[in-house]
Design a protein around this motif. Structure first.
Motif, PDB file in Angstrom:
ATOM      1  N   UNK A  45       0.807  -1.221   0.000  1.00  0.00           N
ATOM      2  CA  UNK A  45       0.000   0.000   0.000  1.00  0.00           C
ATOM      3  C   UNK A  45       0.843   1.274   0.000  1.00  0.00           C
ATOM      4  N   UNK A  46       2.109   1.162  -0.346  1.00  0.00           N
ATOM      5  CA  UNK A  46       2.993   2.324  -0.349  1.00  0.00           C
ATOM      6  C   UNK A  46       3.808   2.449   0.926  1.00  0.00           C
ATOM      7  N   UNK A  47       3.383   1.734   1.967  1.00  0.00           N
ATOM      8  CA  UNK A  47       4.096   1.767   3.244  1.00  0.00           C
ATOM      9  C   UNK A  47       4.411   0.385   3.781  1.00  0.00           C
ATOM     10  N   UNK A  48       3.531  -0.576   3.514  1.00  0.00           N
ATOM     11  CA  UNK A  48       3.753  -1.901   4.093  1.00  0.00           C
ATOM     12  C   UNK A  48       3.238  -3.003   3.172  1.00  0.00           C
ATOM     13  N   UNK A  49       3.839  -4.176   3.326  1.00  0.00           N
ATOM     14  CA  UNK A  49       3.440  -5.356   2.574  1.00  0.00           C
ATOM     15  C   UNK A  49       2.498  -6.210   3.400  1.00  0.00           C
ATOM     16  N   UNK A  50       1.591  -6.888   2.725  1.00  0.00           N
ATOM     17  CA  UNK A  50       0.776  -7.961   3.281  1.00  0.00           C
ATOM     18  C   UNK A  50       1.060  -9.164   2.394  1.00  0.00           C
ATOM     19  N   UNK A  51       1.679 -10.196   2.981  1.00  0.00           N
ATOM     20  CA  UNK A  51       2.216 -11.295   2.186  1.00  0.00           C
ATOM     21  C   UNK A  51       1.629 -12.632   2.637  1.00  0.00           C
ATOM     22  N   UNK A  52       0.812 -13.252   1.800  1.00  0.00           N
ATOM     23  CA  UNK A  52       0.288 -14.582   2.146  1.00  0.00           C
ATOM     24  C   UNK A  52       1.411 -15.618   2.170  1.00  0.00           C
ATOM     25  N   UNK A  53       1.252 -16.639   2.969  1.00  0.00           N
ATOM     26  CA  UNK A  53       2.253 -17.700   3.048  1.00  0.00           C
ATOM     27  C   UNK A  53       2.443 -18.350   1.681  1.00  0.00           C
ATOM     28  N   UNK A  54       1.383 -18.434   0.899  1.00  0.00           N
ATOM     29  CA  UNK A  54       1.488 -19.031  -0.438  1.00  0.00           C
ATOM     30  C   UNK A  54       2.409 -18.209  -1.342  1.00  0.00           C
ATOM     31  N   UNK A  55       2.449 -16.902  -1.136  1.00  0.00           N
ATOM     32  CA  UNK A  55       3.358 -16.048  -1.909  1.00  0.00           C
ATOM     33  C   UNK A  55       4.794 -16.335  -1.525  1.00  0.00           C
ATOM     34  N   UNK A  56       5.057 -16.475  -0.224  1.00  0.00           N
ATOM     35  CA  UNK A  56       6.419 -16.785   0.228  1.00  0.00           C
ATOM     36  C   UNK A  56       6.879 -18.126  -0.327  1.00  0.00           C
TER      37      UNK A  56
END
Length: 73
Positions: A45-56
């Motif tokens: 969002x321009x400041x922070x990531x939200x990363x699903x475990x599936x992405x990792x």
């Protein structure tokens, strides 16, 4: 959000959380997220990531857990 086990929402990691569990350096994770993270389900969002475990897992920075298959006797 990508679903987890049978209707349970998948957990999204922050960047700081992901760095702690990833099998790579902070700079490698940042580079991989910038290159492929969004198309693999992460959001920024321009400041922070939200990363699903599936992405990792898809980025290759987290070992996937596989349940051994039981064979009938």
């Amino acid at each position: 959000m990508i679903g987890g086990m049978e209707g349970t929402p998948a957990y999204n990691y922050t960047f700081a959380e992901a760095v702690r569990i990833a099998n790579c350096s902070e700079s490698t994770l940042r580079r991989k997220l910038k290159a492929e993270g969004r198309k693999l389900g992460a959001t920024y969002n321009g400041r922070s990531w939200q990363i699903p475990v599936t992405t990792l897992e898809a980025l290759g920075v987290l070992d996937t857990v596989q349940t051994p298959r039981m064979t009938p006797r």
